[in-house]
Motif scaffolding. Structure first.
Motif, PDB file in Angstrom:
ATOM      1  N   CYS A 301       0.854  -1.200   0.000  1.00  0.00           N
ATOM      2  CA  CYS A 301       0.000   0.000   0.000  1.00  0.00           C
ATOM      3  C   CYS A 301       0.888   1.248   0.000  1.00  0.00           C
ATOM      4  N   GLY A 302       0.337   2.342  -0.488  1.00  0.00           N
ATOM      5  CA  GLY A 302       0.975   3.654  -0.356  1.00  0.00           C
ATOM      6  C   GLY A 302       2.380   3.684  -0.931  1.00  0.00           C
ATOM      7  N   THR A 303       3.287   4.214  -0.140  1.00  0.00           N
ATOM      8  CA  THR A 303       4.670   4.362  -0.576  1.00  0.00           C
ATOM      9  C   THR A 303       5.306   3.015  -0.901  1.00  0.00           C
ATOM     10  N   ALA A 304       4.968   1.998  -0.130  1.00  0.00           N
ATOM     11  CA  ALA A 304       5.540   0.666  -0.379  1.00  0.00           C
ATOM     12  C   ALA A 304       5.113   0.165  -1.765  1.00  0.00           C
ATOM     13  N   ILE A 347       5.385  -5.937   0.471  1.00  0.00           N
ATOM     14  CA  ILE A 347       6.305  -4.846   0.840  1.00  0.00           C
ATOM     15  C   ILE A 347       5.610  -3.975   1.877  1.00  0.00           C
ATOM     16  N   THR A 348       6.219  -3.853   3.033  1.00  0.00           N
ATOM     17  CA  THR A 348       5.598  -3.081   4.101  1.00  0.00           C
ATOM     18  C   THR A 348       6.633  -2.644   5.130  1.00  0.00           C
ATOM     19  N   GLY A 351       5.029  -3.785   8.587  1.00  0.00           N
ATOM     20  CA  GLY A 351       4.694  -5.214   8.670  1.00  0.00           C
ATOM     21  C   GLY A 351       3.357  -5.441   9.336  1.00  0.00           C
ATOM     22  N   THR A 353       0.370  -3.430   8.264  1.00  0.00           N
ATOM     23  CA  THR A 353      -0.709  -2.801   7.507  1.00  0.00           C
ATOM     24  C   THR A 353      -1.799  -3.840   7.221  1.00  0.00           C
ATOM     25  N   THR A 356      -2.426  -5.040   3.610  1.00  0.00           N
ATOM     26  CA  THR A 356      -1.289  -5.809   3.095  1.00  0.00           C
ATOM     27  C   THR A 356      -1.292  -7.213   3.704  1.00  0.00           C
ATOM     28  N   VAL A 399       5.294  10.068   9.876  1.00  0.00           N
ATOM     29  CA  VAL A 399       4.233   9.366   9.143  1.00  0.00           C
ATOM     30  C   VAL A 399       4.609   9.243   7.662  1.00  0.00           C
ATOM     31  N   SER A 401       6.644   8.298   4.793  1.00  0.00           N
ATOM     32  CA  SER A 401       7.706   7.297   4.652  1.00  0.00           C
ATOM     33  C   SER A 401       8.824   7.802   3.743  1.00  0.00           C
ATOM     34  N   GLN A 408      13.453  -0.147   0.481  1.00  0.00           N
ATOM     35  CA  GLN A 408      12.615  -1.173  -0.168  1.00  0.00           C
ATOM     36  C   GLN A 408      13.055  -1.334  -1.626  1.00  0.00           C
ATOM     37  N   LEU A 485       2.296  11.958  -3.802  1.00  0.00           N
ATOM     38  CA  LEU A 485       1.800  11.473  -2.496  1.00  0.00           C
ATOM     39  C   LEU A 485       2.431  12.273  -1.354  1.00  0.00           C
ATOM     40  N   LYS A 486       3.731  12.488  -1.445  1.00  0.00           N
ATOM     41  CA  LYS A 486       4.427  13.185  -0.358  1.00  0.00           C
ATOM     42  C   LYS A 486       3.892  14.612  -0.202  1.00  0.00           C
ATOM     43  N   GLU A 489       0.451  14.531   1.284  1.00  0.00           N
ATOM     44  CA  GLU A 489       0.465  14.017   2.646  1.00  0.00           C
ATOM     45  C   GLU A 489       0.894  15.061   3.680  1.00  0.00           C
ATOM     46  N   VAL A 606      -1.299   1.679   9.397  1.00  0.00           N
ATOM     47  CA  VAL A 606      -2.744   1.580   9.158  1.00  0.00           C
ATOM     48  C   VAL A 606      -3.179   0.143   9.434  1.00  0.00           C
TER      49      VAL A 606
HETATM   50  O1  M6R Z   1       3.858   0.164   6.887  1.00  0.00           O
HETATM   51  P1  M6R Z   1       3.560   0.077   5.423  1.00  0.00           P
HETATM   52  O2  M6R Z   1       4.751   0.218   4.573  1.00  0.00           O
HETATM   53  O3  M6R Z   1       2.763  -1.167   5.078  1.00  0.00           O
HETATM   54  O4  M6R Z   1       2.607   1.313   5.138  1.00  0.00           O
HETATM   55  C1  M6R Z   1       2.006   1.493   3.885  1.00  0.00           C
HETATM   56  C2  M6R Z   1       1.454   2.891   3.729  1.00  0.00           C
HETATM   57  O5  M6R Z   1       0.468   3.132   4.706  1.00  0.00           O
HETATM   58  C3  M6R Z   1       2.539   3.957   3.847  1.00  0.00           C
HETATM   59  O6  M6R Z   1       3.561   3.757   2.934  1.00  0.00           O
HETATM   60  C4  M6R Z   1       1.930   5.362   3.634  1.00  0.00           C
HETATM   61  O7  M6R Z   1       1.506   5.494   2.323  1.00  0.00           O
HETATM   62  C5  M6R Z   1       2.973   6.427   3.988  1.00  0.00           C
HETATM   63  N1  M6R Z   1       2.461   7.270   5.027  1.00  0.00           N
HETATM   64  C6  M6R Z   1       3.335   7.325   2.872  1.00  0.00           C
HETATM   65  O8  M6R Z   1       4.312   8.239   3.245  1.00  0.00           O
END
Ligand code: M6R
Length: 609
Positions: A301-304, A347-348, A351, A353, A356, A399, A401, A408, A485-486, A489, A606
């Motif tokens: 999800c997200g950045t990952a 990818i997290t 670990g 989320t 995910t 928050v 990433s 990653q 995204l950054k 955010e 999350v």
């Molecule tokens: O802990 P995770 O890598 O699974 O989290 C996934 C996303 O919630 C996370 O990358 C989110 O998008 C970041 N806040 C972005 O900066």
């Protein structure tokens, strides 16, 4: 999505709980609360808002006692308010609960408990736990917690304290993180290790469906069906300083600057020199498994997810593995075509989320081999996947990433080259060239970080712009999405990340002097095409901020501002290009006066769907 902490020892619990919550505030900050056993009474203090509100509330009346629990909340059931803040109590206030997770069957349980005469004082799902334990309690707190946990559906990590058990904390876990810290004459419970790092580095990772009984000198574990379990004690290498800001104004800036070290750490033990062969201990795949893979499905999800998008180009072109991309929240409901020749690449950072983890479990259920790229040691993804490759970025507190993202991508590059050699899909020359390039990346990131005045000046100029467009091609489509995204955010400016070639199919209509475009224009096979896309935007009065190679002179003719980055192979360029996009977002947010480490409406981890 919340942070929980528990303390039992000889010291005054209150300051230790507050300090623990401060280190967990990244997990949520809608309200905070603590409960301390003072004499034979539990003293509960709560406040809506950030931890500072609780600190002010207890300034002149801090509860005193040597055992207590604390909570920092990210609201799921019930708005942020003092009533809904944890800890929650049973009917008479003899026991308290702090909880992270979601109790899915709480409405049914609540109705049953009300039918039995229990009185509720909040809108939360958590409160049912307090009443369930009260209902089951006959002097054996561990047994009461076990019975209550058996009735819960959903996810939980919770800690219970009872006024008639001054030497006992009992906790339970399913699908939400929980760790135990073992000190000397004192012990801790928390959602995450930094909460107790100033006091101990000795840690037990609690498994799903497990109960913990903690007194001042020991921790014991049992399964939900009552079998006692021996656990292995780990010693973590993080120190308290590592989890602190280290002199930077914000964790995000500190974490951006930690990337050279994080990248080196991530390579350590896997590559010992630019010429060395790559070894990936823990990958959980035999050479035969690697040769059999006919598809990789990304679970992130997200950045990952963006890290995976950058990595896809490498995996497809160098390891010749087709990569299917979908965000985890969609993948799991899509009936994906997965079998035992599929590799689920999970990818997290955390670990933990929820989407995910659920998608990973679904992929596993359908027969895929799961390989997790994880930062948080001992997290659910790390424990459940068939293989784990850690990113070794250290704790990521902001928050937004940053270092998790670049590490990653580094791990995906290592996997690609490792797979490529085993599958015979990469030529020895290309393999050697890319290993050499990869080896230089930490140094190149360091070099960029030694002088980025240009980024700060651009951020100052554009911090009040109406919107940003981020464009890139090939692996740098990921950079475009991550850049947008950054900015959204932490700077709260509307931004779109687009494949540059798509601009003319619609988004170019948005271009005007109030929309600046960040173009990832580092060298690559579509460089000329990107230049054409830039010209199309310039022709419509849009400003261009280009991220380009140090030696690129062509770009001087087209960009309004240029951020120069060290040159590398196109496949690896998203790792270096991440640094300016992170810094740009950071400084735009800073010029706008935002609270960068804890952006509004977000939480670091999350852990709910
Ligand atoms: O802990 P995770 O890598 O699974 O989290 C996934 C996303 O919630 C996370 O990358 C989110 O998008 C970041 N806040 C972005 O900066």
């Amino acid at each position: 999505m919340c942070g929980i902490v528990g303390y039992i020892g000889e010291k005054n619990a209150c300051p230790i709980l507050i300090e623990g919550l401060r280190r967990l505030e990244y997990r949520g900050y809608d309200s905070a609360g603590i409960a301390v056993l003072s004499g034979d009474k539990i003293d509960v203090k709560k406040a809506t808002g950030k931890l500072a509100a609780l600190e002010s509330a207890i300034e002149s009346c801090a509860p005193e006692g040597k055992i207590g629990v604390g909570h920092t909340r990210w609201a799921t059931h019930g708005r942020p308010s003092d009533e809904n803040a944890h800890p929650h109590t049973d009917c008479i206030g003899n026991l308290v609960v702090v909880h992270n997770g979601i109790i899915e069957n709480y409405l049914r349980l609540k109705e049953e408990l009300i039918g039995k005469g229990h009185e509720f004082s909040s809108e939360t799902d958590t409160e049912v736990i307090a009443h369930l334990v009260e209902e089951a309690y006959n002097g054996d707190l561990v047994e009461a917690v076990r019975k209550a946990a058996l009735m819960l559906e959903g996810s939980f990590a919770f800690v219970v304290m009872s006024s008639d058990k001054p030497d006992l904390l009992v906790a339970a876990r399913r699908h939400s993180p929980l760790v135990v810290g073992i000190g000397s004459g004192e012990n801790f419970l928390a959602s995450d290790i930094p909460a107790f790092l100033p006091f101990t580095k000795k840690v037990y990772f609690v498994d799903d469906d497990m109960i913990v009984a903690l007194d001042r000198s020991s921790a014991s574990f049992m399964t939900l069906d009552g079998k006692s379990v021996e656990k292995e004690l780990f010693e973590v290498t993080w120190n308290a300083e590592m989890a602190e800001r280290g002199g930077y104004e914000h964790f995000m800036l500190k974490e951006i600057h930690e990337q050279p070290v994080a990248l080196r750490e991530t390579m350590r033990g896997r590559m010992s020199s630019e010429n060395s062969k790559i070894t990936l201990e823990g990958i959980g795949l035999t050479d035969e498994d690697i040769r059999r893979i006919n598809k990789a499905v990304v679970v992130a999800c997200g950045t990952a997810y963006h890290a995976a998008l950058a990595g896809r180009y490498m995996l497809e072109s160098l390891a010749r593995i087709p990569v299917e991309m979908d965000v985890a929240s969609e993948l799991r409901y899509r009936e994906p075509v997965i079998d035992d020749r599929t590799l689920a690449l999970v990818i997290t950072q955390s670990g933990e989320t929820a989407d995910t983890l659920a998608a990973m479990r679904e992929a596993k259920r359908r027969g895929a081999k799961t390989l997790a790229i994880v930062n948080a040691v001992g997290s659910s993804a790390a424990r459940e996947a068939d293989g784990v490759l850690y990113t070794y970025a250290g704790p990521e507190i902001a928050v937004a990433s940053t270092k998790a993202y670049t590490t990653q991508m580094m791990v995906i590059a290592l996997i690609t080259l490792y797979f490529g050699r085993i599958r015979g899909t990469i030529s020895p020359d290309r393999d050697a060239e890319l290993r050499r390039r990869l080896w230089s990346i930490p140094e190149q990131v360091d070099l960029f970080l030694s002088d980025y005045e240009a980024v700060i000046n651009i951020a100052e100029k554009y911090h009040n712009i109406g919107g940003f467009m981020y464009i890139g091609r090939g692996p740098n489509l990921a950079s475009a999405l991550e850049g947008a995204l950054k900015i959204k955010e932490i700077a709260y400016i509307h931004a779109e990340g687009y494949a540059a070639g798509e601009m003319k199919h619609g988004p170019i209509a948005m271009i005007d002097p109030n929309m600046a475009t960040v173009a990832f224009a580092t060298a690559g096979r579509t460089y000329e095409k990107l230049i054409s896309n830039i010209q199309e935007i310039k022709a419509r009065s849009g400003d261009i901020i280009a991220i380009a190679g140090r030696r690129d002179e062509i770009i001087n003719n087209y960009a309004d501002h240029i951020i120069r980055v060290p040159e590398t192979d196109e496949m690896l360029s998203p790792i270096i290009n991440a640094i300016p996009l992170q810094l740009l977002a950071y400084y735009v947010a800073k010029f706008r006066g935002h609270e960068i480490d804890k952006p509004r409406n977000l939480a670091k981890s999350v852990t709910v769907e």
